[in-house]
Design a protein around this motif. Sequence first.
Motif, PDB file in Angstrom:
ATOM      1  N   GLU A  94       6.751  -2.360   7.249  1.00 10.69           N
ATOM      2  CA  GLU A  94       5.335  -1.998   7.032  1.00 10.69           C
ATOM      3  C   GLU A  94       4.479  -3.246   6.891  1.00 10.69           C
ATOM      4  O   GLU A  94       3.349  -3.299   7.373  1.00 10.69           O
ATOM      5  CB  GLU A  94       5.201  -1.107   5.779  1.00 10.69           C
ATOM      6  CG  GLU A  94       5.899   0.227   5.893  1.00 10.69           C
ATOM      7  CD  GLU A  94       5.446   1.030   7.119  1.00 10.69           C
ATOM      8  OE1 GLU A  94       4.253   0.977   7.464  1.00 10.69           O
ATOM      9  OE2 GLU A  94       6.302   1.697   7.729  1.00 10.69           O
ATOM     10  N   ASP A 113      11.295   7.303   2.149  1.00  5.51           N
ATOM     11  CA  ASP A 113      12.028   7.809   3.324  1.00  5.51           C
ATOM     12  C   ASP A 113      13.461   7.283   3.326  1.00  5.51           C
ATOM     13  O   ASP A 113      14.408   8.030   3.582  1.00  5.51           O
ATOM     14  CB  ASP A 113      11.342   7.343   4.626  1.00  5.51           C
ATOM     15  CG  ASP A 113      10.150   8.221   4.971  1.00  5.51           C
ATOM     16  OD1 ASP A 113       9.968   9.251   4.296  1.00  5.51           O
ATOM     17  OD2 ASP A 113       9.395   7.840   5.900  1.00  5.51           O
ATOM     18  N   GLY A 172       0.833  -1.200   0.000  1.00  8.24           N
ATOM     19  CA  GLY A 172       0.000   0.000   0.000  1.00  8.24           C
ATOM     20  C   GLY A 172       0.864   1.246   0.000  1.00  8.24           C
ATOM     21  O   GLY A 172       2.089   1.188  -0.205  1.00  8.24           O
ATOM     22  N   LEU A 173       0.224   2.357   0.286  1.00  8.32           N
ATOM     23  CA  LEU A 173       0.940   3.637   0.310  1.00  8.32           C
ATOM     24  C   LEU A 173       1.998   3.646   1.409  1.00  8.32           C
ATOM     25  O   LEU A 173       3.007   4.344   1.303  1.00  8.32           O
ATOM     26  CB  LEU A 173      -0.065   4.768   0.549  1.00  8.32           C
ATOM     27  CG  LEU A 173      -1.094   4.981  -0.566  1.00  8.32           C
ATOM     28  CD1 LEU A 173      -2.083   6.085  -0.190  1.00  8.32           C
ATOM     29  CD2 LEU A 173      -0.380   5.330  -1.887  1.00  8.32           C
ATOM     30  N   GLU A 174       1.761   2.856   2.473  1.00  9.29           N
ATOM     31  CA  GLU A 174       2.713   2.834   3.600  1.00  9.29           C
ATOM     32  C   GLU A 174       4.079   2.324   3.133  1.00  9.29           C
ATOM     33  O   GLU A 174       5.114   2.882   3.490  1.00  9.29           O
ATOM     34  CB  GLU A 174       2.201   1.919   4.726  1.00  9.29           C
ATOM     35  CG  GLU A 174       0.826   2.273   5.270  1.00  9.29           C
ATOM     36  CD  GLU A 174      -0.325   1.803   4.389  1.00  9.29           C
ATOM     37  OE1 GLU A 174      -0.085   1.009   3.462  1.00  9.29           O
ATOM     38  OE2 GLU A 174      -1.465   2.247   4.628  1.00  9.29           O
ATOM     39  N   GLU A 175       4.068   1.227   2.344  1.00  6.52           N
ATOM     40  CA  GLU A 175       5.337   0.677   1.851  1.00  6.52           C
ATOM     41  C   GLU A 175       6.020   1.684   0.926  1.00  6.52           C
ATOM     42  O   GLU A 175       7.237   1.883   0.989  1.00  6.52           O
ATOM     43  CB  GLU A 175       5.110  -0.644   1.104  1.00  6.52           C
ATOM     44  CG  GLU A 175       4.811  -1.847   1.993  1.00  6.52           C
ATOM     45  CD  GLU A 175       3.360  -1.918   2.447  1.00  6.52           C
ATOM     46  OE1 GLU A 175       2.562  -1.014   2.102  1.00  6.52           O
ATOM     47  OE2 GLU A 175       3.015  -2.882   3.169  1.00  6.52           O
ATOM     48  N   GLU A 176       5.210   2.324   0.069  1.00  6.26           N
ATOM     49  CA  GLU A 176       5.785   3.304  -0.871  1.00  6.26           C
ATOM     50  C   GLU A 176       6.455   4.444  -0.098  1.00  6.26           C
ATOM     51  O   GLU A 176       7.580   4.857  -0.406  1.00  6.26           O
ATOM     52  CB  GLU A 176       4.691   3.873  -1.784  1.00  6.26           C
ATOM     53  CG  GLU A 176       4.167   2.853  -2.772  1.00  6.26           C
ATOM     54  CD  GLU A 176       3.072   3.420  -3.672  1.00  6.26           C
ATOM     55  OE1 GLU A 176       2.943   4.658  -3.778  1.00  6.26           O
ATOM     56  OE2 GLU A 176       2.348   2.599  -4.265  1.00  6.26           O
ATOM     57  N   ALA A 177       5.762   4.958   0.922  1.00  7.77           N
ATOM     58  CA  ALA A 177       6.309   6.081   1.707  1.00  7.77           C
ATOM     59  C   ALA A 177       7.575   5.644   2.444  1.00  7.77           C
ATOM     60  O   ALA A 177       8.549   6.408   2.532  1.00  7.77           O
ATOM     61  CB  ALA A 177       5.257   6.576   2.692  1.00  7.77           C
TER      62      ALA A 177
END
Length: 383
Positions: free
Chosen positions: A247, A19, A10-15
């Motif tokens: 994540e 980082d 999801g977006l969490e892994e992408e963010a």
Amino acid sequence: MIPVARPCFGLEEEAAVLDVLRSGWVAQGPTTEVFEREFSAAIGVPHAVAVSSCTTALHLAMVAAGVGSKDEVILPSFTFPATANAVLYQGATPVLVDIDPATLNLSVDRVAAAISRQTKAIIAVHLFGFPCEIAKLRELCDAHGLYLIEDAACAVGTVIEGRPAGSFGDLACFSLHARKIVTCGEGGLLTTPRDNFAELLRSLRSHGTDRAADTRHAEGLAPAPAHHVRVGYNYRLSDVHSAIAREQLRKLTAFVAERREIAHEYDEAFRDLEGLRRPPRRDGVVHSYQSYVVVLERGTPIEPGPFRDGLARSGVSTRIGTYAVHEEPYWRDRADSLDLPQSAEAAERSVALPMFNGLTATDRGRVIEAVRSLWKGSPELTL
Ligand SMILES: Cc1ncc(COP(=O)(O)O)c(C=O)c1O
């Protein structure tokens, strides 16, 4: 085509990846350290050491246990060949034993019968996320002074009487490969309750250096030079991978719950299909369903080959469950022939159906309908 497995990012892994990229530290470093702490807490074991795959984890487990050319290591034949290869890397002898057809995991009786004066360790595989009889194997190892190594490649999220898989062995090996529940593409971890093993593993994965981590730079000092005190490897996991895996680990409980829901739906839908053996269940056990593997018993309406082809034609991908190591060409060409009928049968007749987080209700329905139609000779296709 409905794939047999698909990572769920999801977006969490992408963010998290962004980082790490922006931090300027992409090799193994601070993110991996945090991930290791979180993973060891999840398994309930004091130490986790991240490595590049479960295969390299198994290799290091062999090195840490001191497995050498005069030693034997007992493991099931029905497993991914990496389990046996790790033993061969050390010049030791893999002693392949047969499985219990009800669980597809190694048979404790067969293990007990295979113990000899040369036995150094047992590798207990929790295949497809269903636990082997790990408490009995622990007792057996303690009684004979053997190392218990869990191959928990498929078993993150598996729980046995309240204890996570991976918390029973002297060492346990996990996979972060794309087909696993918690994934970052490729990667792995070892867990261990022993301080001395953890220190050794950290040295082995990083060229055999004499320090696990240099903290001087964090104190604003020049880094101390590392010294190389043993033959080591580069089996490290990068911080890019660890960022993704962190994540994923946060989502583990939800991932396993969803997989169990899918498995329950399949189980119910296949209940009346005689000869289609569904995955095992046991009270007190949380099956994490890394894979949902059925076995087509002999005499069923359709053989495994045409079954898989028929599913492919209906847009449903499958894979074989896994291999019987003793029947693979490398093994057959080099070892005396072994008679391990249950492993051979499982390799020939097991089929992994689509199982992954994010498998939609519509696609679950398509899998179920395709399986049922093939089993019943297709009349339901016209319904
Ligand atoms: C039981 C078992 N052991 C070991 C491995 C090897 O894992 P990796 O691909 O992370 O090296 C696998 C991979 O599927 C496996 O299923």
